[in-house]
Scaffold this motif. Sequence first.
Motif, PDB file in Angstrom:
ATOM      1  N   THR A  70       2.211  31.060  22.652  1.00 47.51           N
ATOM      2  CA  THR A  70       0.896  31.281  23.239  1.00 47.51           C
ATOM      3  C   THR A  70       0.741  32.782  23.467  1.00 47.51           C
ATOM      4  O   THR A  70       1.725  33.527  23.460  1.00 47.51           O
ATOM      5  N   ILE A  71      -0.478  33.222  23.662  1.00 52.32           N
ATOM      6  CA  ILE A  71      -0.733  34.632  23.936  1.00 52.32           C
ATOM      7  C   ILE A  71      -0.902  34.816  25.432  1.00 52.32           C
ATOM      8  O   ILE A  71      -1.785  34.226  26.050  1.00 52.32           O
ATOM      9  N   ASP A  72      -0.017  35.617  26.005  1.00 57.41           N
ATOM     10  CA  ASP A  72      -0.128  35.945  27.425  1.00 57.41           C
ATOM     11  C   ASP A  72      -0.814  37.290  27.591  1.00 57.41           C
ATOM     12  O   ASP A  72      -0.508  38.252  26.875  1.00 57.41           O
ATOM     13  N   HIS A  73      -1.750  37.343  28.530  1.00 59.25           N
ATOM     14  CA  HIS A  73      -2.398  38.607  28.887  1.00 59.25           C
ATOM     15  C   HIS A  73      -1.632  39.180  30.074  1.00 59.25           C
ATOM     16  O   HIS A  73      -1.682  38.614  31.171  1.00 59.25           O
ATOM     17  N   PHE A  74      -0.909  40.272  29.832  1.00 57.56           N
ATOM     18  CA  PHE A  74      -0.055  40.825  30.884  1.00 57.56           C
ATOM     19  C   PHE A  74      -0.863  41.104  32.147  1.00 57.56           C
ATOM     20  O   PHE A  74      -0.473  40.704  33.240  1.00 57.56           O
ATOM     21  N   LEU A  75      -1.988  41.791  31.999  1.00 54.67           N
ATOM     22  CA  LEU A  75      -2.958  41.881  33.088  1.00 54.67           C
ATOM     23  C   LEU A  75      -3.940  40.736  32.870  1.00 54.67           C
ATOM     24  O   LEU A  75      -4.564  40.644  31.814  1.00 54.67           O
ATOM     25  N   PRO A  76      -4.072  39.827  33.832  1.00 55.25           N
ATOM     26  CA  PRO A  76      -4.873  38.611  33.640  1.00 55.25           C
ATOM     27  C   PRO A  76      -6.280  38.897  33.119  1.00 55.25           C
ATOM     28  O   PRO A  76      -6.983  39.764  33.645  1.00 55.25           O
ATOM     29  N   LYS A  77      -6.660  38.168  32.093  1.00 54.16           N
ATOM     30  CA  LYS A  77      -7.980  38.375  31.482  1.00 54.16           C
ATOM     31  C   LYS A  77      -9.109  38.035  32.431  1.00 54.16           C
ATOM     32  O   LYS A  77     -10.192  38.599  32.334  1.00 54.16           O
ATOM     33  N   SER A  78      -8.838  37.133  33.385  1.00 54.64           N
ATOM     34  CA  SER A  78      -9.889  36.758  34.334  1.00 54.64           C
ATOM     35  C   SER A  78     -10.251  37.915  35.253  1.00 54.64           C
ATOM     36  O   SER A  78     -11.381  37.997  35.745  1.00 54.64           O
ATOM     37  N   LYS A  79      -9.291  38.803  35.485  1.00 54.61           N
ATOM     38  CA  LYS A  79      -9.523  39.938  36.378  1.00 54.61           C
ATOM     39  C   LYS A  79      -9.637  41.263  35.622  1.00 54.61           C
ATOM     40  O   LYS A  79     -10.048  42.278  36.198  1.00 54.61           O
ATOM     41  N   HIS A  80      -9.266  41.236  34.353  1.00 57.21           N
ATOM     42  CA  HIS A  80      -9.350  42.440  33.523  1.00 57.21           C
ATOM     43  C   HIS A  80      -9.964  42.059  32.168  1.00 57.21           C
ATOM     44  O   HIS A  80      -9.298  42.150  31.128  1.00 57.21           O
ATOM     45  N   PRO A  81     -11.217  41.614  32.172  1.00 57.08           N
ATOM     46  CA  PRO A  81     -11.838  41.146  30.925  1.00 57.08           C
ATOM     47  C   PRO A  81     -11.917  42.220  29.842  1.00 57.08           C
ATOM     48  O   PRO A  81     -11.964  41.883  28.652  1.00 57.08           O
ATOM     49  N   ARG A 104      -1.571  35.635  38.425  1.00 56.71           N
ATOM     50  CA  ARG A 104      -0.918  36.423  39.468  1.00 56.71           C
ATOM     51  C   ARG A 104      -0.880  37.901  39.075  1.00 56.71           C
ATOM     52  O   ARG A 104      -0.704  38.239  37.908  1.00 56.71           O
ATOM     53  N   GLU A 105      -1.024  38.761  40.054  1.00 60.22           N
ATOM     54  CA  GLU A 105      -1.130  40.188  39.773  1.00 60.22           C
ATOM     55  C   GLU A 105      -0.048  41.040  40.434  1.00 60.22           C
ATOM     56  O   GLU A 105      -0.164  42.256  40.484  1.00 60.22           O
ATOM     57  N   GLU A 106       1.007  40.386  40.919  1.00 57.43           N
ATOM     58  CA  GLU A 106       2.122  41.182  41.427  1.00 57.43           C
ATOM     59  C   GLU A 106       2.666  42.070  40.302  1.00 57.43           C
ATOM     60  O   GLU A 106       2.615  41.706  39.128  1.00 57.43           O
ATOM     61  N   ILE A 107       3.188  43.209  40.654  1.00 56.41           N
ATOM     62  CA  ILE A 107       3.767  44.092  39.646  1.00 56.41           C
ATOM     63  C   ILE A 107       5.086  43.493  39.169  1.00 56.41           C
ATOM     64  O   ILE A 107       5.992  43.251  39.962  1.00 56.41           O
TER      65      ILE A 107
END
Length: 248
Positions: A70-81, A104-107
Amino acid sequence: MIKLERGKRPDELTDEVCEELKRLYAEDNDKAVWNSPEIKKPLKEAMLEMSHKKCSYCECRLEIESKDATIDHFLPKSKHPDKVVEWENLFPSCLRCNRKKNNREEIIVNPCENEPREYLGIRNANRFRFKAIDSEGIGENTIDVIGLNDIERVMIPRMEEWESLEERLIEIENDLKEDGFKQKYKNRLRKIMEECLPDMSYSATKATNLLNDDTYSGIKNILIESDQWTDDLKELEKDIEHIALKLV
């Protein structure tokens, strides 16, 4: 987790294509624009090459049995479109890690930008369990957010793969002690070492266990005494050392 080198952005993922896909995503956030026909195949191929065909996080082998990539968006796409199809923000991931990480957006450790060995170690008391070793909280976040110590889904598979190698090491050591040096025993050791390299599943765990294994050390000493610890094995060991984690 091991350090990954991000390759060249796929030619098909041009600036123009990225802008168009970002526009489509802005119109419909449920639209999986990263799976658009014009980029899906080359994007998947480039990502799997980058990760050695493994999950970028837990290191399970992808594209086998039920472990689809699957493709993971390291910075969530919902918060970083704006980063929904940005090459540097995309990682191949197993479905488990992707779902666990979610929004989740923890570093956490970025496998392409950070050296995992600076944040993650392996517990000496349980050599399949990760432990944070940094003082910034990034290692702890990574273990928690991705679930790197999930017993059933991650720790047991790591343990099973290493124990299989360990059994083979014991056989080699016994054969060497009984028969003395033979080329076939050296060849068998080389194959075990190769299974701890970056392109193999759970390589960080297996590399760590191998370098800290008494049986491996015993075999190495026998080969050194027989003048058979040759350059090819030395180079293999250097490659293994490069991805092994600290035992803590």
